[in-house]
Design a protein around this motif. Structure first.
Motif, short mmCIF file in Angstrom:
data_model
loop_
_atom_site.label_atom_id
_atom_site.label_comp_id
_atom_site.label_asym_id
_atom_site.label_seq_id
_atom_site.Cartn_x
_atom_site.Cartn_y
_atom_site.Cartn_z
N ASN A 1 7.20 0.32 -6.62
CA ASN A 1 6.22 -0.75 -6.51
C ASN A 1 5.94 -1.34 -7.88
O ASN A 1 5.78 -0.62 -8.86
CB ASN A 1 4.92 -0.18 -5.91
CG ASN A 1 3.88 -1.23 -5.64
OD1 ASN A 1 3.41 -1.90 -6.55
ND2 ASN A 1 3.51 -1.36 -4.38
N ASP B 1 3.09 0.15 -9.82
CA ASP B 1 3.02 1.58 -10.11
C ASP B 1 2.80 1.87 -11.59
O ASP B 1 2.29 2.93 -11.95
CB ASP B 1 4.30 2.28 -9.64
CG ASP B 1 4.32 2.50 -8.13
OD1 ASP B 1 3.25 2.31 -7.51
OD2 ASP B 1 5.38 2.83 -7.59
N ARG C 1 -0.68 2.86 -12.33
CA ARG C 1 -1.25 3.94 -11.52
C ARG C 1 -2.26 4.78 -12.30
O ARG C 1 -3.30 5.19 -11.76
CB ARG C 1 -0.11 4.80 -10.98
CG ARG C 1 -0.52 5.88 -9.98
CD ARG C 1 -1.15 5.32 -8.75
NE ARG C 1 -0.41 4.19 -8.19
CZ ARG C 1 -0.90 3.39 -7.26
NH1 ARG C 1 -2.14 3.57 -6.82
NH2 ARG C 1 -0.19 2.39 -6.78
N THR D 1 -8.01 3.58 0.44
CA THR D 1 -6.73 3.15 -0.13
C THR D 1 -7.00 2.21 -1.29
O THR D 1 -8.02 1.50 -1.30
CB THR D 1 -5.85 2.42 0.90
OG1 THR D 1 -4.64 1.99 0.26
CG2 THR D 1 -6.54 1.20 1.48
N ASP D 2 -6.12 2.21 -2.29
CA ASP D 2 -6.22 1.15 -3.27
C ASP D 2 -5.63 -0.12 -2.65
O ASP D 2 -4.84 -0.07 -1.70
CB ASP D 2 -5.55 1.53 -4.59
CG ASP D 2 -4.04 1.44 -4.58
OD1 ASP D 2 -3.52 0.30 -4.54
OD2 ASP D 2 -3.38 2.49 -4.62
N TYR E 1 -3.46 -2.34 -3.43
CA TYR E 1 -2.02 -2.58 -3.42
C TYR E 1 -1.27 -1.74 -2.40
O TYR E 1 -0.10 -1.99 -2.12
CB TYR E 1 -1.43 -2.37 -4.82
CG TYR E 1 -1.89 -3.39 -5.83
CD1 TYR E 1 -1.89 -4.76 -5.54
CD2 TYR E 1 -2.34 -3.01 -7.09
CE1 TYR E 1 -2.30 -5.69 -6.46
CE2 TYR E 1 -2.75 -3.94 -8.02
CZ TYR E 1 -2.73 -5.29 -7.70
OH TYR E 1 -3.14 -6.23 -8.61
N ASN E 2 -1.92 -0.73 -1.84
CA ASN E 2 -1.28 0.11 -0.83
C ASN E 2 -1.77 -0.18 0.59
O ASN E 2 -1.53 0.60 1.51
CB ASN E 2 -1.53 1.60 -1.14
CG ASN E 2 -0.54 2.13 -2.16
OD1 ASN E 2 0.60 1.68 -2.22
ND2 ASN E 2 -0.99 3.05 -2.99
N ARG F 1 -0.70 -2.16 2.78
CA ARG F 1 0.38 -2.26 3.77
C ARG F 1 0.67 -0.94 4.47
O ARG F 1 1.17 -0.92 5.59
CB ARG F 1 1.67 -2.73 3.08
CG ARG F 1 1.69 -4.20 2.67
CD ARG F 1 3.09 -4.55 2.20
NE ARG F 1 3.18 -5.91 1.74
CZ ARG F 1 3.13 -6.28 0.47
NH1 ARG F 1 2.94 -5.37 -0.47
NH2 ARG F 1 3.25 -7.55 0.14
N ASN F 2 0.38 0.17 3.80
CA ASN F 2 0.66 1.48 4.38
C ASN F 2 -0.47 1.99 5.28
O ASN F 2 -0.34 3.05 5.89
CB ASN F 2 0.88 2.50 3.25
CG ASN F 2 2.11 2.18 2.43
OD1 ASN F 2 3.12 1.73 2.96
ND2 ASN F 2 2.02 2.39 1.12
N HIS F 3 -1.55 1.22 5.37
CA HIS F 3 -2.72 1.68 6.12
C HIS F 3 -3.27 0.67 7.11
O HIS F 3 -3.91 1.07 8.09
CB HIS F 3 -3.85 2.04 5.13
CG HIS F 3 -3.50 3.12 4.17
ND1 HIS F 3 -3.66 4.45 4.45
CD2 HIS F 3 -2.97 3.07 2.92
CE1 HIS F 3 -3.26 5.18 3.43
NE2 HIS F 3 -2.84 4.37 2.48
#
Length: 270
Positions: free
Chosen positions: A2, A5, A8, A109-110, A112-113, A115-117
């Protein structure tokens, strides 16, 4: 990998600090959580002007802290999903959601993440007051937000004006750039909700963004700018050298001409 990242370590440091802030904020007079749990709407007139008729609308609220605004949106009849990087804030938000009898979906979630949630599409993506300064890349934010919008869906962002963030609030001098040149590392003593310096100490990492940087990533994705406003006051007394000029309206500094404190934009995905 990503493209965000590389940041991070900054996100993790900020998450730790916001976990520490959460307990302080919940008990603070600034958030007045007692009156909120009794029914007070935590949203301001600035954003409420653009949040009319949201009953039955699906709303995604980004970086919600411990959920007061998210629950306020739900009390107004919206179907709300809300996210935040702080696990402690999300735990508190879920607890208050139960107390208030609302049905907000809170997700840790942050941004930028997401999409995963979060896999749904929304009528409104809402952001307010202290969101973009924690994000190094607004282009990535706009990409994620526009993906999450239904056709005719709206992005509503009420945020502190980048002009305001050029000032060092300890010296009242311009000490920061107007655009995103690099990450800023700040030593924190206290919080805007309890600024005595004894309650909390640590480091935080943030980014400055110009109005061009904040708006063009949406425009280049084909969404239409339907409203842009600038406000010459803050609804929150969170910086040193602020004075209340009208009830609930605070002005920073002592300048011969007013400076913008808050902006709001609304984009529509056609």
């Amino acid at each position: 990998m990503n493209k965000n990242d590389q940041f991070r370590k900054y996100f993790e440091a900020n998450k730790e600090l916001w976990n520490d802030k959460t307990d302080i904020h919940i008990e603070s007079e600034f958030y007045d959580n007692e009156s909120f749990l009794s029914g007070r709407n935590s949203l301001n007139d600035i954003e409420l002007e653009y949040l009319k008729d949201i009953k039955g609308k699906k709303v995604l609220h980004l970086q919600c802290h411990f959920g007061q605004d998210s629950i306020s949106l739900a009390r107004m009849g919206a179907e709300v999903t809300a996210t935040d990087i702080s696990d402690k804030a999300i735990i508190a938000a879920r607890r208050f959601n139960d107390v208030c009898g609302t049905d907000v979906t809170f997700i840790e979630t942050d941004t930028y993440n997401i999409r995963n949630h979060v896999f749904e599409k929304f009528d409104i993506v809402f952001m307010s007051y202290g969101v973009t300064c924690w994000l190094p890349n607004i282009d990535s934010l706009a990409e994620i937000v526009v993906e999450r919008l239904k056709p005719n869906g709206r992005v509503i962002c009420a945020e502190f004006h980048p002009m305001l963030f050029t000032f060092d609030f300890d010296t009242d001098k311009i000490s920061y750039g107007y655009y995103n040149a690099h990450v800023y590392e700040e030593d924190v003593e206290g919080t805007y909700a309890q600024s005595d310096g004894k309650a909390l100490r640590g480091k935080e990492y943030c980014w400055q963004h110009s109005l061009e940087e904040l708006s063009m990533p949406y425009i280049k994705r084909g969404v239409k700018l339907s409203a842009f406003r600038e406000y010459y006051y803050s609804p929150y007394n969170i910086f040193d050298s602020m004075k209340e000029v009208e009830k609930g309206k605070y002005v920073y500094g002592d300048f011969p001409y007013p400076i913008p404190h808050v902006y709001l934009f609304e984009f529509v995905k056609e």
